[in-house]
Design a protein around this motif. Sequence first.
Motif, PDB file in Angstrom:
ATOM      1  N   GLN A  70      40.698  28.415  33.675  1.00 58.74           N
ATOM      2  CA  GLN A  70      41.466  27.803  32.865  1.00 58.74           C
ATOM      3  C   GLN A  70      41.041  28.108  31.215  1.00 58.74           C
ATOM      4  N   SER A  71      39.929  28.002  31.322  1.00 56.16           N
ATOM      5  CA  SER A  71      39.370  28.111  29.756  1.00 56.16           C
ATOM      6  C   SER A  71      39.889  29.001  28.892  1.00 56.16           C
ATOM      7  N   GLY A  72      40.054  30.392  29.390  1.00 50.83           N
ATOM      8  CA  GLY A  72      40.619  31.534  28.806  1.00 50.83           C
ATOM      9  C   GLY A  72      42.049  31.151  28.406  1.00 50.83           C
ATOM     10  N   ILE A  73      42.823  30.478  29.019  1.00 51.81           N
ATOM     11  CA  ILE A  73      44.250  30.081  28.669  1.00 51.81           C
ATOM     12  C   ILE A  73      44.187  29.075  27.505  1.00 51.81           C
ATOM     13  N   GLU A  74      43.115  28.130  27.541  1.00 51.23           N
ATOM     14  CA  GLU A  74      43.079  27.148  26.484  1.00 51.23           C
ATOM     15  C   GLU A  74      42.565  27.614  25.180  1.00 51.23           C
ATOM     16  N   GLY A  75      41.671  28.466  25.259  1.00 45.53           N
ATOM     17  CA  GLY A  75      41.067  28.955  23.871  1.00 45.53           C
ATOM     18  C   GLY A  75      39.757  29.663  24.260  1.00 45.53           C
ATOM     19  N   CYS A  76      38.943  29.964  23.154  1.00 51.65           N
ATOM     20  CA  CYS A  76      37.806  30.768  23.186  1.00 51.65           C
ATOM     21  C   CYS A  76      36.557  29.827  22.832  1.00 51.65           C
ATOM     22  N   VAL A  77      35.356  30.157  23.317  1.00 50.82           N
ATOM     23  CA  VAL A  77      34.089  29.521  22.905  1.00 50.82           C
ATOM     24  C   VAL A  77      33.158  30.639  22.532  1.00 50.82           C
ATOM     25  N   PHE A  78      32.439  30.098  21.170  1.00 51.66           N
ATOM     26  CA  PHE A  78      31.786  31.101  20.311  1.00 51.66           C
ATOM     27  C   PHE A  78      30.469  30.219  20.176  1.00 51.66           C
ATOM     28  N   ARG A  79      29.386  31.098  19.929  1.00 46.67           N
ATOM     29  CA  ARG A  79      27.895  30.534  19.351  1.00 46.67           C
ATOM     30  C   ARG A  79      28.489  30.698  17.928  1.00 46.67           C
ATOM     31  N   ALA A  80      28.191  29.640  17.261  1.00 49.72           N
ATOM     32  CA  ALA A  80      28.300  29.693  15.836  1.00 49.72           C
ATOM     33  C   ALA A  80      27.353  28.800  15.109  1.00 49.72           C
ATOM     34  N   ARG A 131      22.028  25.293  12.029  1.00 48.14           N
ATOM     35  CA  ARG A 131      21.754  24.881  13.660  1.00 48.14           C
ATOM     36  C   ARG A 131      22.908  25.637  14.608  1.00 48.14           C
ATOM     37  N   ASP A 132      22.500  26.126  15.574  1.00 48.40           N
ATOM     38  CA  ASP A 132      23.422  26.988  16.349  1.00 48.40           C
ATOM     39  C   ASP A 132      24.278  25.788  17.333  1.00 48.40           C
ATOM     40  N   TYR A 133      25.584  26.184  17.416  1.00 47.90           N
ATOM     41  CA  TYR A 133      26.326  25.289  18.334  1.00 47.90           C
ATOM     42  C   TYR A 133      27.191  26.260  19.298  1.00 47.90           C
ATOM     43  N   ALA A 134      27.837  25.519  20.190  1.00 48.06           N
ATOM     44  CA  ALA A 134      28.819  26.259  20.913  1.00 48.06           C
ATOM     45  C   ALA A 134      30.165  25.630  20.488  1.00 48.06           C
ATOM     46  N   VAL A 135      31.062  26.476  19.884  1.00 48.30           N
ATOM     47  CA  VAL A 135      32.312  25.931  19.094  1.00 48.30           C
ATOM     48  C   VAL A 135      33.564  26.612  20.189  1.00 48.30           C
ATOM     49  N   LYS A 136      34.204  25.257  20.788  1.00 51.87           N
ATOM     50  CA  LYS A 136      35.478  25.834  21.467  1.00 51.87           C
ATOM     51  C   LYS A 136      36.683  25.620  20.692  1.00 51.87           C
ATOM     52  N   VAL A 137      37.144  27.003  20.398  1.00 51.53           N
ATOM     53  CA  VAL A 137      38.430  27.098  19.700  1.00 51.53           C
ATOM     54  C   VAL A 137      39.867  26.975  20.576  1.00 51.53           C
ATOM     55  N   PHE A 138      40.499  25.958  20.106  1.00 48.89           N
ATOM     56  CA  PHE A 138      41.846  25.924  21.191  1.00 48.89           C
ATOM     57  C   PHE A 138      43.143  26.555  20.549  1.00 48.89           C
ATOM     58  N   LYS A 139      43.975  27.145  21.546  1.00 47.15           N
ATOM     59  CA  LYS A 139      44.939  27.747  21.020  1.00 47.15           C
ATOM     60  C   LYS A 139      46.020  26.659  20.748  1.00 47.15           C
ATOM     61  N   PHE A 140      47.109  27.074  20.138  1.00 51.20           N
ATOM     62  CA  PHE A 140      48.324  26.078  19.855  1.00 51.20           C
ATOM     63  C   PHE A 140      48.892  25.744  21.033  1.00 51.20           C
ATOM     64  N   PHE A 141      49.129  24.451  21.385  1.00 50.56           N
ATOM     65  CA  PHE A 141      49.716  23.959  22.424  1.00 50.56           C
ATOM     66  C   PHE A 141      51.369  23.570  22.295  1.00 50.56           C
ATOM     67  N   ASP A 142      52.026  24.061  23.239  1.00 47.10           N
ATOM     68  CA  ASP A 142      53.394  23.956  23.132  1.00 47.10           C
ATOM     69  C   ASP A 142      53.804  23.119  24.548  1.00 47.10           C
ATOM     70  N   PRO A 143      54.268  22.067  24.325  1.00 50.29           N
ATOM     71  CA  PRO A 143      54.610  20.951  25.653  1.00 50.29           C
ATOM     72  C   PRO A 143      55.782  21.592  26.196  1.00 50.29           C
ATOM     73  N   GLU A 144      56.770  22.562  25.726  1.00 48.47           N
ATOM     74  CA  GLU A 144      57.817  23.068  26.215  1.00 48.47           C
ATOM     75  C   GLU A 144      57.442  23.936  27.406  1.00 48.47           C
ATOM     76  N   THR A 145      56.201  24.556  27.408  1.00 50.77           N
ATOM     77  CA  THR A 145      55.645  25.345  28.486  1.00 50.77           C
ATOM     78  C   THR A 145      55.352  24.641  29.739  1.00 50.77           C
ATOM     79  N   ILE A 153      41.543  37.489  18.394  1.00 55.55           N
ATOM     80  CA  ILE A 153      41.410  36.437  19.216  1.00 55.55           C
ATOM     81  C   ILE A 153      42.793  35.684  19.087  1.00 55.55           C
ATOM     82  N   ASP A 154      43.166  35.491  20.376  1.00 57.99           N
ATOM     83  CA  ASP A 154      44.713  34.958  20.466  1.00 57.99           C
ATOM     84  C   ASP A 154      44.625  33.585  20.366  1.00 57.99           C
ATOM     85  N   LEU A 155      45.127  33.087  19.215  1.00 55.76           N
ATOM     86  CA  LEU A 155      45.339  31.502  19.134  1.00 55.76           C
ATOM     87  C   LEU A 155      46.669  30.927  19.735  1.00 55.76           C
TER      88      LEU A 155
END
Length: 285
Positions: free
Chosen positions: A49-59, A64-78, A149-151
Motif C-alpha cells: 500500500q505504501s506506493g499508493i500512499e506516497g513515496c519515501v526518500f533519503r533526504a 543529518r540524513d533522514y527517511a522522509v515519507k511524502v504523502f499524496k493528496f487524500f480524497d475521502p470520496e475515493t 513523482i505522482d502527488l
Amino acid sequence: MVRRRQRPVRPITSARKLPPCPGPKLHAFQYRNSPIEWYERLDKDRTNQSGIEGCVFRAKIESRDYAVKVFKFFDPETTRWYWETLLGSSFPIETVVFHTDPFYAECRAYGRIKEAQIKGKLKQQVAIPCHGFLILKDQDKKLLQERGIDLGVENEFLKRTGENGFVRAIVKDLAPPDPGVDASSLSRILRDIRWLKKHKIYNRDIRVENFRSGKLVDFGSALTEPHCILDDFDKNNKEEARDTRLEDLVMFDDMVIEEGIETGIRAMPNLDYCQKLRSWERLVG
C-alpha cells in the motif's frame, strides 16, 4: 436572526500538532523550516500500500540524513463506498479523513507512541523512530513533480481543511535496508506488536517488507483508537471488531510461515488443535 460566524480555516502550515481532532497527535518536525536536500527513493522495491500512499526518500536536513515519507493528496470520496456503508452519509467527513487518511494514520499511531515515551511508559523502541511531520515548501513540491513523482489529485475537500496545495510528509530515522526479521528477532518483534495492541494501535501491515532492523517502519494503514470504524464495529459487529484487533497477531504468524522461519514462536494459539480439542470434548462430553 443572527447568523453564526463561520470560523476561518487555518492553513495546515500553522499546525503544531496533527490531526486536529480528539485522540493522539504528532508534533511538527523541529527543523520544518530548514532547506531539504533530496536524494534517492527508498521504497522502489515495495509492492504494498505504501506506493499508493506516497513515496519515501533519503533526504538531508540540518546535516543529518533522514527517511522522509511524502504523502499524496487524500480524497475521502475515493473510499466513500466503504466508510459510508458503515457510518452513514451524515457522518462528519472530516472525522473520516482524520482517522483514515494514511498521513493522519501515521500521525495518530506515532503520536500515541510518543505519548507513552514522554510519560515513561515505553523504554524500548517499538518502531523506527519518528521525528514529526512537515509541510513541504513550494520549491520542494515543484522539485518532486519535476522528478515525475505522482502527488495525487488536489480536490475540493482539501480547501475545507486548509490543506489545499500543501504536500505533507513525515520524517523518520534512516534505517538500514535489511528487514532484520529472522529467528533471533521474532520474540522482540512479537513483544513490540503486543505492546502496540495493548495501547490500541493496530498496524495492519505486518509483513517482512514493513520492517527495518527488526522494527516496524510504516503505519499508513494503522488504526489507532479512538477510531470511527472500530467504534462502529464495537456497536454493530463485535466479531469484526475482535478480528480487527487480532489482525496483527494473525499476520505475524502468516509472516513467519511465508518467510520459512523455523521457530516455535507463535502469536496465536494452534487453531487446528483447539478445533480438534473442542470436537473431542463434544464427543466425550
